[in-house]
Design an enzyme around this catalytic site. Structure first.
Site, PDB file in Angstrom:
ATOM      1  N   ASP A 221       0.805  -1.024  -0.196  1.00 41.10           N
ATOM      2  CA  ASP A 221      -0.214   0.227   0.312  1.00 41.10           C
ATOM      3  C   ASP A 221       0.688   1.159   0.149  1.00 41.10           C
ATOM      4  OD1 ASP A 221      -2.798   1.219   0.705  1.00 41.10           O
ATOM      5  OD2 ASP A 221      -1.086   2.338   2.552  1.00 41.10           O
ATOM      6  N   GLU A 284       1.359  -0.204  -5.094  1.00 42.07           N
ATOM      7  CA  GLU A 284       0.513   0.730  -5.453  1.00 42.07           C
ATOM      8  C   GLU A 284       1.083   1.756  -5.292  1.00 42.07           C
ATOM      9  OE1 GLU A 284      -3.823   3.177  -3.152  1.00 42.07           O
ATOM     10  OE2 GLU A 284      -1.845   1.997  -2.440  1.00 42.07           O
TER      11      GLU A 284
END
Length: 557
Positions: A221, A284
């Site tokens: 993330d 990401e």
């Protein structure tokens, strides 16, 4: 036939060898189904989804034909950012269950042939993490240098002009240390000092904990936030003419993220995952420089396997130009990483509501799913896309997402993409829970519940299974190259082709993304293998939202 813009075909032995090796990597070209645990299924009727609820519904996921599941965070957390504020990397939050529940989920998934990929949030923690509690207690504490601390400027203002994604300065004053601490997101999400080798060691140990429990990979993330410019230079303004709803978007974020030292940390993660068999890593990467960063984070064999950005997630309209941009971002060169794509996820309004533009939402959902399956790379299917769910309406008084509240009513927000999955049309709360869920079920979703769609052979759910199956049956879709093709104005056309020889599979993908019908005739010898929103009676007329897939004659034939 239409002119092919680029000729990537090759019978070179090296290319054949590369292709053969890639076919042994389960993740390359895979379809992963994203589960947002809070909203998937509630097994203990407290209004919040949990791990056991996911396990109870893994049969549904497996029935789609996907390769695995990606689970958004389920770790121990105060839930101020709904799990992306981790207070213990190696434990399950009680709201989701416990470690035994995770092990049961993993065991059941593997029995169904599903891989399990989990989030790792390595750029920040919760302010309730033991590391931060110790770090803020003293400048001489055990974890004093595990977070990003800095003195105030002489006038008492923050150390730099950096802005938080969620609004306001990326710095909060802490009187205990007499310093500011950095946070790229909420003030309750302090930034880890990932430059510190001890911090890296601790994060690697957390990743190893889950690898030892059998997970098949990680989604990292916001990994481009992991390391910043140590001199804390101000970001310059950015002037790109775009509409802005957040102070964060006014800056060219060249100093608070994407520092070159991130690569060294990614090397360590890859070393770790390579020490286990068949593990997968995907980054990401959002922001104005995502194109460059995704390539840097995945180049060669010692970084991450794949990356995805927000090309589609933040696009207001689905246009053919987007496919061209995506193709140019990943030109399929030697040493290049492998792309991943998604049209919807927990951080963006659902694609149907962003892109349908008043057209039939069921037709749009099915056409968009076929397009997603035809892209080169991995694809992520967000929970509910197989049902064609539009963005749910969540009234202001029920909003819980800090970004949605801060920007209301200027954006659709994230809560509308996070509402519960409707399982049973006639049950209270659509069968998600017997009590009021943490976010309301949109009444429009009831008719789109799983049980209602199972009973309708023409439903989006049945179409989704058929479309997903195409990627399993056609190696050109899973592993092949992509060539844009010239065609009539208004049509998006591209070929997908198998590598390694003249007799490899070649497919032609044709989509009418517009609002007007287009006349078009397939090339001689083309055999239609899928049609969305088109019947034989339509003939050469391709109505808006038509999607067609053809097998083309090979050079050997």
């Amino acid at each position: 036939m239409q002119e092919r813009l680029v000729n990537h075909h090759s019978t070179d032995l090296v290319e054949i060898s590369r292709t053969t090796a890639k076919t042994r990597e389960w993740w390359r070209g895979a379809i992963l189904y994203q589960v947002y645990p809070r909203s998937f299924a509630d097994s203990n009727n407290d209004g919040v989804g949990d791990l056991k609820g996911i396990t109870d519904h893994l049969d549904h996921i497996a029935s789609l034909g996907v390769d695995g599941v990606w689970l958004s965070p389920f770790f121990k957390s105060p839930m101020k950012d709904f799990g992306y504020d981790v207070s213990d990397y190696c434990d399950v939050d009680p709201i989701f269950g416990n470690l035994a529940d995770f092990d049961a989920l993993s065991t059941r998934a593997k029995a169904l042939g599903l891989k399990v990929v989990i989030d790792q949030v390595f750029s920040h923690t919760s302010d309730e993490h033991d590391w931060f509690l110790d770090s803020r207690s003293s400048r001489n504490s055990r974890h004093a240098d595990w977070y990003v601390w800095a003195d105030a400027k002489p006038d008492g203002s923050p150390p730099s002009n950096w802005q938080s994604v969620f609004g306001g300065p990326a710095w909060t004053w802490d009187a205990r240390r007499g310093q500011y601490y950095m946070h790229n997101f909420l003030s309750s999400q302090p930034q880890l000092n990932v430059r510190n080798p001890e911090v890296q060691d601790a994060l690697i140990a957390a990743a190893r904990f889950w690898l030892d429990r059998g997970v098949d990979g990680f989604r990292l993330d916001a990994i481009n936030f992991a390391i910043h410019d140590p001199s804390l230079r101000d970001n310059p303004p950015i002037n790109d003419g775009r509409k802005r709803t957040r102070p964060f978007d006014f800056q060219d974020k060249i100093y608070n993220q994407s520092h070159p030292e991130i690569i060294g940390f990614l090397n360590r993660i890859r070393d770790l995952t390579d020490s286990y068999d068949g593990r997968f890593t995907v980054a990401e990467v959002g922001g104005d420089h995502a194109d460059r960063e995704m390539k840097e984070f995945t180049a060669g064999d010692d970084r991450l396997h794949s990356a995805y950005g927000f090309l589609y997630l933040y696009a207001d309209a689905l246009k053919a130009e987007l496919i061209g941009i995506g193709d140019s971002m990943w030109p399929d060169q030697q040493g290049e990483g492998w792309p991943s794509w998604t049209f919807s996820n927990h951080d963006a309004p659902r694609a149907v509501s962003r892109w349908a533009e008043g057209r039939d939402e069921k037709a749009f959902a099915e056409m968009a799913l076929l397009l997603l399956m035809c892209l080169r790379g991995n694809v992520f299917v967000y929970q509910g896309e197989e049902l064609g769910l539009p963005q749910a309406h969540v009234p202001f008084e029920r909003l819980v997402d800090p970004e949605a509240i801060a920007n209301w009513p200027q954006t659709l927000g994230r809560d509308g993409a996070r509402t519960p999955i409707p399982w049973v049309a006639s049950a209270p709360n659509a069968g998600f829970s017997t009590v009021e869920p943490w976010l309301p079920v949109d009444p429009r979703h009831l008719a789109m519940a799983v049980d209602a769609q199972e009973a309708d052979p023409k439903s989006t759910l049945h179409v989704a299974r058929r479309i997903i199956g195409l990627r399993k049956r056609h190696p050109a879709l899973r592993l092949g190259g992509l060539e844009l093709v010239d065609g009539p104005q208004g049509l998006l056309m591209f070929e997908r082709f198998e590598r390694g020889g003249a007799d490899g599979e070649r497919l032609l993908c044709v989509f009418n993304l517009g609002h007007e019908a287009v006349e078009w005739t397939p090339p001689a010898g083309a055999r239609r293998i899928e049609a969305i929103n088109w019947t034989e009676a339509d003939g050469a007329r391709l109505a808006p939202l038509t999607g067609l897939l053809f097998a083309l004659p090979t050079e050997a034939t």
